[in-house]
Scaffold this active site. Structure first.
Site, PDB file in Angstrom:
ATOM      1  N   GLU A 141      14.144 -11.695  -1.211  1.00 21.92           N
ATOM      2  CA  GLU A 141      12.682 -11.513  -1.129  1.00 21.92           C
ATOM      3  C   GLU A 141      11.952 -12.284  -2.234  1.00 21.92           C
ATOM      4  OE1 GLU A 141      10.590  -8.331  -2.810  1.00 21.92           O
ATOM      5  OE2 GLU A 141      12.375  -7.109  -3.181  1.00 21.92           O
ATOM      6  N   LYS A 177      13.866   3.712  -7.502  1.00 17.60           N
ATOM      7  CA  LYS A 177      13.458   4.074  -8.865  1.00 17.60           C
ATOM      8  C   LYS A 177      12.838   5.456  -8.864  1.00 17.60           C
ATOM      9  CE  LYS A 177      12.261  -0.196 -11.103  1.00 17.60           C
ATOM     10  NZ  LYS A 177      12.227  -1.241 -10.089  1.00 17.60           N
TER      11      LYS A 177
HETATM   12  N1  PSU Z   1      10.743  -1.903  -6.495  1.00 15.18           N
HETATM   13  C1  PSU Z   1      11.366  -2.613  -7.467  1.00 15.18           C
HETATM   14  N2  PSU Z   1      11.101  -3.941  -7.598  1.00 15.18           N
HETATM   15  C2  PSU Z   1      10.243  -4.592  -6.753  1.00 15.18           C
HETATM   16  C3  PSU Z   1       9.631  -3.833  -5.708  1.00 15.18           C
HETATM   17  C4  PSU Z   1       9.891  -2.518  -5.628  1.00 15.18           C
HETATM   18  O1  PSU Z   1      12.137  -2.057  -8.220  1.00 15.18           O
HETATM   19  O2  PSU Z   1      10.035  -5.801  -6.906  1.00 15.18           O
HETATM   20  C5  PSU Z   1       8.739  -4.551  -4.735  1.00 15.18           C
HETATM   21  C6  PSU Z   1       9.546  -4.912  -3.467  1.00 15.18           C
HETATM   22  O3  PSU Z   1       9.055  -6.136  -2.976  1.00 15.18           O
HETATM   23  C7  PSU Z   1       9.179  -3.794  -2.510  1.00 15.18           C
HETATM   24  C8  PSU Z   1       7.748  -3.543  -2.892  1.00 15.18           C
HETATM   25  O4  PSU Z   1       9.328  -4.125  -1.152  1.00 15.18           O
HETATM   26  O5  PSU Z   1       7.704  -3.682  -4.300  1.00 15.18           O
HETATM   27  C9  PSU Z   1       7.265  -2.196  -2.442  1.00 15.18           C
HETATM   28  O6  PSU Z   1       5.899  -2.106  -2.640  1.00 15.18           O
HETATM   29  P1  PSU Z   1       5.116  -0.830  -2.108  1.00 15.18           P
HETATM   30  O7  PSU Z   1       5.622   0.312  -2.930  1.00 15.18           O
HETATM   31  O8  PSU Z   1       3.674  -1.145  -2.349  1.00 15.18           O
HETATM   32  O9  PSU Z   1       5.476  -0.689  -0.666  1.00 15.18           O
END
Ligand code: PSU
Ligand code: MN
Length: 304
Positions: free
Chosen positions: A27, A162
């Site tokens: 990604e 996390k």
């Molecule tokens: N959690 C991490 N590192 C990240 C992300 C999440 O530890 O880089 C990023 C990923 O791209 C994930 C996104 O798909 O954040 C999720 O965002 P949201 O919680 O807004 O859906």
């Protein structure tokens, strides 16, 4: 497999897809929004190198100039890393809008799953997925990553969720969406920075071949949706649980006080944690992503 005209493949990825060689997706939100420059670009390159070392072609996914790209050049990685949060964080809802306006987008887990699936890639490695946020009972903040796992047929390898998230509710939601959670050499859901969370996974599997066999079977049977493979951070990089929990707690409180919401909250919390831990968390983050790339590569090679 045939190439998809809507995807702009790098030459190496196109070659691998045409000849049914193993490919993994990577990604780009993790590059632009997940880590600071220049470590983000270095990590993106290390991930690609780790896959290649195992004979697997890496396909980092992003939207550039409106084109849906599978496989980026070093210059494109550099651009995304330098631009950071100035690039739009792109999930399912954003892809068509950014593409139509010929814009750029860094893809989340959900966004990358969509491109991977369109491109003919079935295995994807990342760090952590989005999930059900703490307090979601009030805010309804549930990452689009979880619904994507429920509908798009790509296996995602991550280091768990996390504890900025409610890990228990994240697992409940995945169960509702019909997403199998496979622990690699563990029966417990890892919590990204640490190897355990106290929550169990659905299945434990100790070799990549077994994981590939289960996912290949899901594809063969035509049961739509992904699979979540959780791979604990290597012992030597895992962080002290009390310490990281306290940092996360403070970051979540700060976000609440500042009224940060929607797509901004995850990048905000990640940046806070990195600042407060003085970079220790960044080293852990890099180590676990590389560990996930290696496992995803082994799964991709074992896919039928
Ligand atoms: N959690 C991490 N590192 C990240 C992300 C999440 O530890 O880089 C990023 C990923 O791209 C994930 C996104 O798909 O954040 C999720 O965002 P949201 O919680 O807004 O859906
Ligand atoms: Mn959200």
């Amino acid at each position: 497999m045939e190439l998809n005209n809507n995807i702009c493949y790098s030459p190496e990825v196109a070659e691998a897809i045409k000849n049914d060689r193993p490919v993994i997706a990577l990604e780009s939100t993790i590059i632009s929004h997940g880590m600071p420059y220049p470590r983000n670009v270095e990590t993106a390159k290390l991930c690609e190198a780790a896959a290649r070392e195992l004979g697997v072609v890496p396909a980092t996914c992003a939207i550039l100039g409106g084109r849906l790209c599978a496989g980026l050049t070093p210059e494109q990685l550099e651009y995304l890393g330098r631009a950071g949060a100035a690039v739009t964080k792109a999930s399912r809802r954003d892809i068509a809008v950014i593409s139509a306006s010929r814009g750029d987008g860094a893809l989340t887990v959900a966004g990358t799953m969509i491109l991977a699936s369109m491109a003919g890639i079935r295995v994807f490695a990342t760090g952590g997925i989005g999930g059900v946020h703490r307090g979601a009972q009030e805010t309804m903040d549930i990452s689009a990553d979880l619904d994507e796992l429920g509908r798009t047929s790509v296996a995602v390898v991550c280091a768990g969720a996390k504890s900025i998230l409610d890990i228990g509710l994240t697992l409940e939601y995945l169960e509702t969406k019909g997403v199998p959670v496979i622990g690699y050499k563990t029966s417990e859901m890892p919590a990204f920075y640490t190897r355990s969370s106290g929550f169990g996974v659905d299945y434990r599997m100790d070799d990549p071949e077994a994981i590939a066999a289960a996912f290949s079977e899901k594809l063969r049977l035509g049961i739509a949706g992904g699979m979540l493979v959780v791979n604990p951070v290597p012992e030597e990089y895992s962080m002290d649980k009390e310490k990281i929990d306290a940092v996360i707690e403070a970051a979540v409180e700060k976000a609440k006080t500042l009224g940060i919401k929607g797509k901004n909250i995850t990048p905000f919390l990640l940046a806070e944690i990195k600042d407060v831990t003085g970079g220790e968390s960044l080293e852990t983050n890099i180590a676990l992503v590389l560990n996930n790339v290696r496992l995803a590569s082994r799964i991709a090679k074992a896919m039928r």
